[in-house]
Design a protein around this motif. Sequence first.
Motif, PDB file in Angstrom:
ATOM      1  N   UNK A 117       0.830  -1.100  -0.055  1.00  0.00           N
ATOM      2  CA  UNK A 117       0.003   0.273  -0.073  1.00  0.00           C
ATOM      3  C   UNK A 117       0.852   1.338   0.000  1.00  0.00           C
ATOM      4  N   UNK A 118       1.889   1.356   0.942  1.00  0.00           N
ATOM      5  CA  UNK A 118       2.668   2.330   0.750  1.00  0.00           C
ATOM      6  C   UNK A 118       3.671   2.676  -0.380  1.00  0.00           C
ATOM      7  N   UNK A 119       4.037   1.519  -0.970  1.00  0.00           N
ATOM      8  CA  UNK A 119       4.740   1.671  -2.427  1.00  0.00           C
ATOM      9  C   UNK A 119       3.811   2.333  -3.189  1.00  0.00           C
ATOM     10  N   UNK A 120       2.623   1.870  -3.352  1.00  0.00           N
ATOM     11  CA  UNK A 120       1.634   2.508  -4.299  1.00  0.00           C
ATOM     12  C   UNK A 120       1.226   3.875  -3.999  1.00  0.00           C
ATOM     13  N   UNK A 121       1.078   4.166  -2.564  1.00  0.00           N
ATOM     14  CA  UNK A 121       0.941   5.498  -2.553  1.00  0.00           C
ATOM     15  C   UNK A 121       1.876   6.565  -2.478  1.00  0.00           C
ATOM     16  N   UNK A 122       2.999   6.035  -2.466  1.00  0.00           N
ATOM     17  CA  UNK A 122       4.501   6.856  -2.866  1.00  0.00           C
ATOM     18  C   UNK A 122       4.111   7.395  -4.347  1.00  0.00           C
ATOM     19  N   UNK A 123       4.078   6.166  -4.948  1.00  0.00           N
ATOM     20  CA  UNK A 123       4.066   6.493  -6.479  1.00  0.00           C
ATOM     21  C   UNK A 123       2.777   7.425  -6.931  1.00  0.00           C
ATOM     22  N   UNK A 124       1.745   7.430  -6.412  1.00  0.00           N
ATOM     23  CA  UNK A 124       0.699   8.217  -6.538  1.00  0.00           C
ATOM     24  C   UNK A 124       0.724   9.527  -6.053  1.00  0.00           C
ATOM     25  N   UNK A 125       1.607   9.761  -5.053  1.00  0.00           N
ATOM     26  CA  UNK A 125       1.989  11.083  -4.286  1.00  0.00           C
ATOM     27  C   UNK A 125       2.856  11.519  -5.456  1.00  0.00           C
ATOM     28  N   UNK A 126       3.972  11.018  -5.907  1.00  0.00           N
ATOM     29  CA  UNK A 126       4.892  11.433  -6.793  1.00  0.00           C
ATOM     30  C   UNK A 126       4.296  12.039  -8.171  1.00  0.00           C
ATOM     31  N   UNK A 127       3.368  11.381  -8.479  1.00  0.00           N
ATOM     32  CA  UNK A 127       2.696  11.737  -9.745  1.00  0.00           C
ATOM     33  C   UNK A 127       1.800  13.013  -9.550  1.00  0.00           C
ATOM     34  N   UNK A 128       1.055  13.079  -8.401  1.00  0.00           N
ATOM     35  CA  UNK A 128       0.202  13.938  -8.517  1.00  0.00           C
ATOM     36  C   UNK A 128       0.895  15.195  -7.872  1.00  0.00           C
ATOM     37  N   UNK A 129       1.953  15.046  -7.043  1.00  0.00           N
ATOM     38  CA  UNK A 129       2.816  16.277  -6.556  1.00  0.00           C
ATOM     39  C   UNK A 129       3.435  17.005  -7.917  1.00  0.00           C
ATOM     40  N   UNK A 130       3.902  16.198  -8.626  1.00  0.00           N
ATOM     41  CA  UNK A 130       4.476  16.864  -9.902  1.00  0.00           C
ATOM     42  C   UNK A 130       3.842  17.121 -11.188  1.00  0.00           C
ATOM     43  N   UNK A 131       2.744  16.584 -11.224  1.00  0.00           N
ATOM     44  CA  UNK A 131       1.815  16.743 -12.418  1.00  0.00           C
ATOM     45  C   UNK A 131       0.717  17.702 -12.053  1.00  0.00           C
ATOM     46  N   UNK A 132       0.515  17.644 -11.041  1.00  0.00           N
ATOM     47  CA  UNK A 132      -0.772  18.701 -10.418  1.00  0.00           C
ATOM     48  C   UNK A 132      -1.970  18.073 -11.162  1.00  0.00           C
ATOM     49  N   UNK A 133      -2.152  16.661 -11.363  1.00  0.00           N
ATOM     50  CA  UNK A 133      -3.356  16.119 -12.042  1.00  0.00           C
ATOM     51  C   UNK A 133      -3.699  14.967 -11.055  1.00  0.00           C
ATOM     52  N   UNK A 134      -4.958  14.551 -11.194  1.00  0.00           N
ATOM     53  CA  UNK A 134      -5.712  13.652 -10.437  1.00  0.00           C
ATOM     54  C   UNK A 134      -5.945  12.294 -11.447  1.00  0.00           C
ATOM     55  N   UNK A 135      -5.340  12.348 -12.682  1.00  0.00           N
ATOM     56  CA  UNK A 135      -6.090  11.105 -13.332  1.00  0.00           C
ATOM     57  C   UNK A 135      -5.091   9.814 -12.926  1.00  0.00           C
ATOM     58  N   UNK A 136      -4.143   9.995 -12.078  1.00  0.00           N
ATOM     59  CA  UNK A 136      -3.539   8.670 -11.685  1.00  0.00           C
ATOM     60  C   UNK A 136      -4.507   7.972 -10.853  1.00  0.00           C
ATOM     61  N   UNK A 137      -5.497   8.486 -10.215  1.00  0.00           N
ATOM     62  CA  UNK A 137      -6.433   8.014  -9.282  1.00  0.00           C
ATOM     63  C   UNK A 137      -7.391   6.990  -9.950  1.00  0.00           C
ATOM     64  N   UNK A 138      -7.288   7.293 -11.392  1.00  0.00           N
ATOM     65  CA  UNK A 138      -8.301   6.525 -12.103  1.00  0.00           C
ATOM     66  C   UNK A 138      -7.543   5.527 -13.033  1.00  0.00           C
ATOM     67  N   UNK A 139      -6.231   5.821 -13.117  1.00  0.00           N
ATOM     68  CA  UNK A 139      -5.221   5.225 -14.063  1.00  0.00           C
ATOM     69  C   UNK A 139      -5.590   5.356 -15.480  1.00  0.00           C
TER      70      UNK A 139
END
Length: 185
Positions: free
Chosen positions: A80-102
């Motif tokens: 869970x923490x590995x995937x959360x960290x990946x999502x955090x990295x993507x959201x923080x850098x892209x300022x997009x939320x589409x990673x939540x729906x992949x």
Amino acid sequence: MSYSEVFLQLGPASFRDVESLHEPDASSDAASSALKLQKALCMCRSKFATDARDKVYGLLGVLPDDVQKHIVPDYDVSIKDVFTKAAEYIISNTKRLDVLGMDWPAGRFSASASTKSKADLDSNNHRILSTWAIEIDRVVQTGIPISTVNTVDNFIMSFMHWYAMLQKDLRDSDEAQKRRANGVR
């Protein structure tokens, strides 16, 4: 399907788009690297991994260096923490939320066009996501979803379900028009 057929279709040999992760971008900034991570995660979501953490860690070698600096393999961390960290990295850098729906390609369904989302991860607890939004409408009906890992049977079943819902809506609309024409509400 034999073991070798499964391996060829879902193993590393089927990851043919790896070259696209190395194509130079107009800007080689953190947002671009984060989008490449998102793209790789989407392309490989159906791939096999003995350890689920390798769904992220196994991709690091084909991604830009700055992704590798921010996501360092640590098998003592929960999945869970590995995937959360990946999502955090993507959201923080892209300022997009589409990673939540992949959703790939990123931004394919973007009601805000090129506007960046106002999304912030809590500085003390990165598990808290704050975002701003304007409610436009509410989803009142959903059908069978289609993801990237499907068979023809899944597509047919989804199509039939959506078609049946459309037919029901059309019948309901016709009946409402008839009632209005007859002065009945």
